[in-house]
Write a protein that holds these residues in place. Structure first.
Motif, PDB file in Angstrom:
ATOM      1  N   MET A   1      28.677 -69.421  62.066  1.00 39.23           N
ATOM      2  CA  MET A   1      29.697 -70.355  62.518  1.00 39.23           C
ATOM      3  C   MET A   1      30.863 -69.561  63.100  1.00 39.23           C
ATOM      4  O   MET A   1      31.162 -68.469  62.659  1.00 39.23           O
ATOM      5  N   SER A   2      31.544 -70.143  64.061  1.00 36.45           N
ATOM      6  CA  SER A   2      32.672 -69.485  64.693  1.00 36.45           C
ATOM      7  C   SER A   2      33.705 -70.536  65.100  1.00 36.45           C
ATOM      8  O   SER A   2      33.404 -71.721  65.173  1.00 36.45           O
ATOM      9  N   PHE A   3      34.910 -70.056  65.370  1.00 34.41           N
ATOM     10  CA  PHE A   3      35.989 -70.950  65.746  1.00 34.41           C
ATOM     11  C   PHE A   3      36.969 -70.182  66.623  1.00 34.41           C
ATOM     12  O   PHE A   3      36.927 -68.958  66.709  1.00 34.41           O
ATOM     13  N   ALA A   4      37.865 -70.935  67.242  1.00 36.14           N
ATOM     14  CA  ALA A   4      38.932 -70.343  68.050  1.00 36.14           C
ATOM     15  C   ALA A   4      40.256 -70.977  67.653  1.00 36.14           C
ATOM     16  O   ALA A   4      40.291 -72.066  67.080  1.00 36.14           O
ATOM     17  N   LEU A   5      41.318 -70.261  67.972  1.00 33.87           N
ATOM     18  CA  LEU A   5      42.669 -70.768  67.743  1.00 33.87           C
ATOM     19  C   LEU A   5      43.375 -70.946  69.075  1.00 33.87           C
ATOM     20  O   LEU A   5      43.191 -70.149  69.990  1.00 33.87           O
ATOM     21  N   ASP A   6      44.236 -71.956  69.132  1.00 27.78           N
ATOM     22  CA  ASP A   6      45.136 -72.132  70.254  1.00 27.78           C
ATOM     23  C   ASP A   6      46.397 -71.318  69.966  1.00 27.78           C
ATOM     24  O   ASP A   6      46.714 -71.010  68.808  1.00 27.78           O
ATOM     25  N   ALA A   7      47.132 -70.996  71.002  1.00 30.91           N
ATOM     26  CA  ALA A   7      48.335 -70.176  70.853  1.00 30.91           C
ATOM     27  C   ALA A   7      49.379 -70.819  69.952  1.00 30.91           C
ATOM     28  O   ALA A   7      50.142 -70.108  69.289  1.00 30.91           O
ATOM     29  N   ASN A   8      49.429 -72.144  69.886  1.00 32.33           N
ATOM     30  CA  ASN A   8      50.500 -72.770  69.114  1.00 32.33           C
ATOM     31  C   ASN A   8      50.466 -72.378  67.645  1.00 32.33           C
ATOM     32  O   ASN A   8      51.511 -72.223  67.020  1.00 32.33           O
ATOM     33  N   LEU A   9      49.301 -72.161  67.077  1.00 33.71           N
ATOM     34  CA  LEU A   9      49.231 -71.750  65.672  1.00 33.71           C
ATOM     35  C   LEU A   9      49.743 -70.326  65.487  1.00 33.71           C
ATOM     36  O   LEU A   9      50.430 -70.024  64.502  1.00 33.71           O
ATOM     37  N   LEU A  10      49.429 -69.463  66.429  1.00 33.79           N
ATOM     38  CA  LEU A  10      49.958 -68.094  66.375  1.00 33.79           C
ATOM     39  C   LEU A  10      51.473 -68.113  66.514  1.00 33.79           C
ATOM     40  O   LEU A  10      52.186 -67.366  65.827  1.00 33.79           O
ATOM     41  N   ARG A 122      32.713 -74.331  69.623  1.00 35.25           N
ATOM     42  CA  ARG A 122      32.975 -75.762  69.633  1.00 35.25           C
ATOM     43  C   ARG A 122      34.187 -76.157  68.784  1.00 35.25           C
ATOM     44  O   ARG A 122      34.765 -77.210  68.997  1.00 35.25           O
ATOM     45  N   THR A 123      34.570 -75.344  67.804  1.00 30.79           N
ATOM     46  CA  THR A 123      35.694 -75.685  66.939  1.00 30.79           C
ATOM     47  C   THR A 123      36.946 -74.975  67.407  1.00 30.79           C
ATOM     48  O   THR A 123      36.965 -73.744  67.537  1.00 30.79           O
ATOM     49  N   LEU A 124      37.997 -75.762  67.663  1.00 31.66           N
ATOM     50  CA  LEU A 124      39.292 -75.231  68.062  1.00 31.66           C
ATOM     51  C   LEU A 124      40.338 -75.741  67.085  1.00 31.66           C
ATOM     52  O   LEU A 124      40.488 -76.952  66.899  1.00 31.66           O
ATOM     53  N   TYR A 125      41.048 -74.814  66.479  1.00 34.80           N
ATOM     54  CA  TYR A 125      42.179 -75.165  65.628  1.00 34.80           C
ATOM     55  C   TYR A 125      43.435 -75.152  66.496  1.00 34.80           C
ATOM     56  O   TYR A 125      43.743 -74.150  67.134  1.00 34.80           O
ATOM     57  N   THR A 126      44.135 -76.270  66.491  1.00 35.81           N
ATOM     58  CA  THR A 126      45.332 -76.430  67.317  1.00 35.81           C
ATOM     59  C   THR A 126      46.139 -77.606  66.805  1.00 35.81           C
ATOM     60  O   THR A 126      45.595 -78.479  66.102  1.00 35.81           O
TER      61      THR A 126
END
Length: 144
Positions: A1-10, A122-126
């Motif tokens: 499984m994998s995911f990505a982050l949007d800049a707003n969380l950083l 497919r999973t983006l945390y934002t």
């Protein structure tokens, strides 16, 4: 499984003035300490550098060295990968945005959504609800 982050969380994790700072920092720490493949697209990294160091956006902006150090720390993690456009990007962009009116601030969101699509992420945390417009993404806000 994998995911990505949007800049707003950083950005929230770096902004001591943000009411979301503690929760974002905790979430980012969980991501770093976890074993799941953690993906950062180059537009996310560069957007973070642009905003975190901008004196008109952050009350107390980071120095370029501080922001770059944060990126270095993330990229040094063994389960963090960077993502960029692949061949066929324009065709993928057209597929990801089919049926949407993409203009203004939605353009960089579509850019990120397409990079993730090309890499099978497919999973983006934002915290940005606009990403819910892209059918290729499962969007989760970890701060709620």
């Amino acid at each position: 499984m994998s995911f990505a982050l949007d800049a707003n969380l950083l950005l929230y994790a770096s902004d001591e003035e943000s009411p979301h700072q503690a929760r974002a920092e905790d979430f980012l720490r969980q991501c770093v300490e976890g074993s799941e493949l953690f993906c950062l697209a180059w537009p996310t990294v560069l957007g973070y550098l642009r905003i975190a160091t901008h004196p008109s956006i952050f009350t107390r902006p980071l120095t370029p060295a501080q922001a770059e150090g944060n990126v270095d720390n993330l990229l040094s993690q063994p389960h963090v990968r960077t993502l960029a456009e692949q061949p066929g990007f324009w065709q993928a962009y057209r597929e990801v945005t089919r049926g949407l009116v993409v203009r203004g601030n939605l353009v960089p969101d579509a850019h990120l959504a397409t990079i993730l699509f090309q890499h099978g992420i497919r999973t983006l945390y934002t915290t940005d609800a606009n990403f819910r417009l892209f059918a290729s993404l499962r969007v989760q806000n970890p701060l709620v």
